[in-house]
Design a protein around this motif. Structure first.
Motif, mmCIF file in Angstrom:
data_model
loop_
_atom_site.group_PDB
_atom_site.id
_atom_site.type_symbol
_atom_site.label_atom_id
_atom_site.label_comp_id
_atom_site.label_asym_id
_atom_site.label_seq_id
_atom_site.Cartn_x
_atom_site.Cartn_y
_atom_site.Cartn_z
ATOM 1 N N LEU A 124 -5.384 12.026 -0.592
ATOM 2 C CA LEU A 124 -6.057 10.747 -0.372
ATOM 3 C C LEU A 124 -5.117 9.664 0.149
ATOM 4 N N ARG A 125 -3.966 10.068 0.636
ATOM 5 C CA ARG A 125 -2.966 9.107 1.112
ATOM 6 C C ARG A 125 -3.550 8.124 2.108
ATOM 7 N N ASP A 126 -4.301 8.593 3.081
ATOM 8 C CA ASP A 126 -4.777 7.714 4.154
ATOM 9 C C ASP A 126 -5.761 6.669 3.637
ATOM 10 N N ARG A 127 -6.514 6.999 2.590
ATOM 11 C CA ARG A 127 -7.444 6.018 2.030
ATOM 12 C C ARG A 127 -6.680 4.824 1.471
ATOM 13 N N PHE A 128 -5.572 5.082 0.793
ATOM 14 C CA PHE A 128 -4.768 3.995 0.232
ATOM 15 C C PHE A 128 -4.053 3.213 1.338
ATOM 16 N N ALA A 129 -3.642 3.916 2.391
ATOM 17 C CA ALA A 129 -3.023 3.233 3.522
ATOM 18 C C ALA A 129 -4.016 2.285 4.193
ATOM 19 N N GLU A 130 -5.268 2.719 4.298
ATOM 20 C CA GLU A 130 -6.302 1.868 4.898
ATOM 21 C C GLU A 130 -6.575 0.638 4.027
ATOM 22 N N MET A 131 -6.520 0.820 2.713
ATOM 23 C CA MET A 131 -6.712 -0.331 1.820
ATOM 24 C C MET A 131 -5.632 -1.367 2.045
ATOM 25 N N GLN A 132 -4.400 -0.909 2.204
ATOM 26 C CA GLN A 132 -3.297 -1.844 2.449
ATOM 27 C C GLN A 132 -3.453 -2.542 3.788
ATOM 28 N N ALA A 133 -3.829 -1.783 4.805
ATOM 29 C CA ALA A 133 -3.969 -2.343 6.154
ATOM 30 C C ALA A 133 -5.104 -3.359 6.235
ATOM 31 N N SER A 134 -6.147 -3.163 5.432
ATOM 32 C CA SER A 134 -7.309 -4.051 5.482
ATOM 33 C C SER A 134 -7.227 -5.198 4.480
ATOM 34 N N GLY A 135 -6.098 -5.300 3.782
ATOM 35 C CA GLY A 135 -5.934 -6.373 2.806
ATOM 36 C C GLY A 135 -6.671 -6.130 1.507
ATOM 37 N N GLY A 136 -6.910 -4.872 1.189
ATOM 38 C CA GLY A 136 -7.679 -4.541 0.004
ATOM 39 C C GLY A 136 -6.866 -4.397 -1.267
ATOM 40 N N LEU A 137 -5.562 -4.659 -1.199
ATOM 41 C CA LEU A 137 -4.719 -4.550 -2.384
ATOM 42 C C LEU A 137 -4.554 -5.920 -3.045
ATOM 43 N N LEU A 138 -4.597 -5.921 -4.363
ATOM 44 C CA LEU A 138 -4.446 -7.162 -5.108
ATOM 45 C C LEU A 138 -2.972 -7.569 -5.152
ATOM 46 N N ALA A 139 -2.690 -8.841 -4.931
ATOM 47 C CA ALA A 139 -1.318 -9.334 -4.995
ATOM 48 C C ALA A 139 -0.816 -9.273 -6.439
ATOM 49 N N PRO A 140 0.443 -8.868 -6.652
ATOM 50 C CA PRO A 140 0.960 -8.759 -8.024
ATOM 51 C C PRO A 140 0.857 -10.050 -8.820
ATOM 52 N N ASP A 141 1.114 -11.201 -8.196
ATOM 53 C CA ASP A 141 1.085 -12.447 -8.960
ATOM 54 C C ASP A 141 -0.330 -12.808 -9.398
ATOM 55 N N GLU A 142 -1.315 -12.492 -8.561
ATOM 56 C CA GLU A 142 -2.701 -12.759 -8.961
ATOM 57 C C GLU A 142 -3.103 -11.842 -10.111
ATOM 58 N N CYS A 143 -2.740 -10.564 -9.997
ATOM 59 C CA CYS A 143 -3.030 -9.622 -11.073
ATOM 60 C C CYS A 143 -2.353 -10.060 -12.368
ATOM 61 N N ALA A 144 -1.101 -10.487 -12.266
ATOM 62 C CA ALA A 144 -0.351 -10.908 -13.453
ATOM 63 C C ALA A 144 -0.994 -12.111 -14.128
ATOM 64 N N MET A 145 -1.523 -13.016 -13.348
ATOM 65 C CA MET A 145 -2.184 -14.193 -13.911
ATOM 66 C C MET A 145 -3.373 -13.770 -14.766
ATOM 67 N N HIS A 146 -4.220 -12.884 -14.214
ATOM 68 C CA HIS A 146 -5.402 -12.441 -14.952
ATOM 69 C C HIS A 146 -5.003 -11.577 -16.152
ATOM 70 N N LEU A 147 -3.974 -10.765 -15.978
ATOM 71 C CA LEU A 147 -3.507 -9.928 -17.086
ATOM 72 C C LEU A 147 -3.014 -10.797 -18.242
ATOM 73 N N ALA A 148 -2.242 -11.829 -17.919
ATOM 74 C CA ALA A 148 -1.742 -12.735 -18.961
ATOM 75 C C ALA A 148 -2.884 -13.496 -19.632
ATOM 76 N N ASP A 149 -3.865 -13.908 -18.832
ATOM 77 C CA ASP A 149 -5.029 -14.587 -19.412
ATOM 78 C C ASP A 149 -5.675 -13.713 -20.479
#
Length: 248
Positions: free
Chosen positions: A203-228
């Motif tokens: 499934l490598r290409d599916r994850f590559a497409e997610m990155q190319a299309s901006g479908g990955l969550l930024a670490p700092d945004e994820c961290a904010m919600h995780l800390a909340d």
């Protein structure tokens, strides 16, 4: 007494670095555990960040460190302590005939033994002075859905989920736990996925497409919600959760 302190494994990069940054920004001192330090984070937060160089794949070294005084000294004086078991490895990827046995052992040590050891040690550290302990295992959707090429990763993350369920069943006073899947985040682990071969991860290409299309969550945004969620009164009500559901 200090209100809250935190311990974050794998704080040197990726989601762990973002979580440590978020907690420090909220005034929560962090004890970071990783093979390498995080000089940039230390420069921004000074004495609020204490770093310990540990290879969490070396269970004997971790056990020796836990037998010492550092963790107890860190916990001392805190009313609440947070443990974020973030460190993990995706390797080895691939079907069984392509898996290196030493890499399997390393994955089990980092992904399973280390977080379980740290959770047990935290439950004992600080004695009755610590009113509340919260343990967050960084889990994955792969714990709940099988992926070809990820048998070791899926199995080790599933172990964290079931550990959280069983610990909750223990009903230890003052202890809350949750295995939380954070979603698909733009971290170095995603780079590993994109650099893999289709033989090792179909499934490598599916994850590559997610990155190319901006479908990955930024670490700092994820961290904010995780800390909340980690600091929320409802933390640990369910032993297994998905951050994407909590963000809705």
């Amino acid at each position: 007494m200090i209100g809250t302190k935190a311990i974050v494994s794998g704080h040197s990069r990726g989601l762990g670095a973002a979580v440590a940054e978020e907690l420090l920004a909220r005034g929560i001192p962090v004890l970071g555990l990783a093979r390498r330090g995080n000089p940039a984070l230390a420069a921004r937060h000074g004495g609020q960040l204490v770093e310990v160089a540990l290879d969490l794949a070396d269970s004997a070294a971790l056990a020796s460190w836990l037998a010492g005084d550092t963790l107890g000294d860190w916990v001392a004086g805190a009313e609440r302590v947070l443990l974020v078991n973030n460190a993990g490895t995706l390797q080895p990827m691939g079907p069984l005939p392509l898996q290196e046995c030493d890499a399997v052992a390393r994955a089990v040590a980092v992904n399973v033994a280390a977080p379980l050891m740290l959770a047990a040690a935290l439950a004992q550290a600080g004695g009755e002075d610590v009113r509340e302990r919260r343990v967050l295992h960084v889990s994955s959707g792969a714990a709940r859905k099988p992926y070809a090429g990820w048998s070791v990763y899926c199995a080790t993350k599933a172990a964290l989920d079931h550990h959280a369920r069983a610990v909750q069943a223990d009903a230890t006073p003052g202890l809350r736990i949750c295995a939380l899947a954070p979603g698909v985040i733009d971290t170095p682990m995603q780079g590993e996925i994109r650099a893999s071969t289709l033989e090792r991860f179909p499934l490598r290409d599916r994850f590559a497409e997610m990155q190319a299309s901006g479908g990955l969550l930024a670490p700092d945004e994820c961290a904010m919600h995780l800390a909340d969620y980690l600091l929320d009164q409802d933390f640990g009500r369910e032993p297994v959760a998905d951050l994407r559901d909590l963000m809705q």
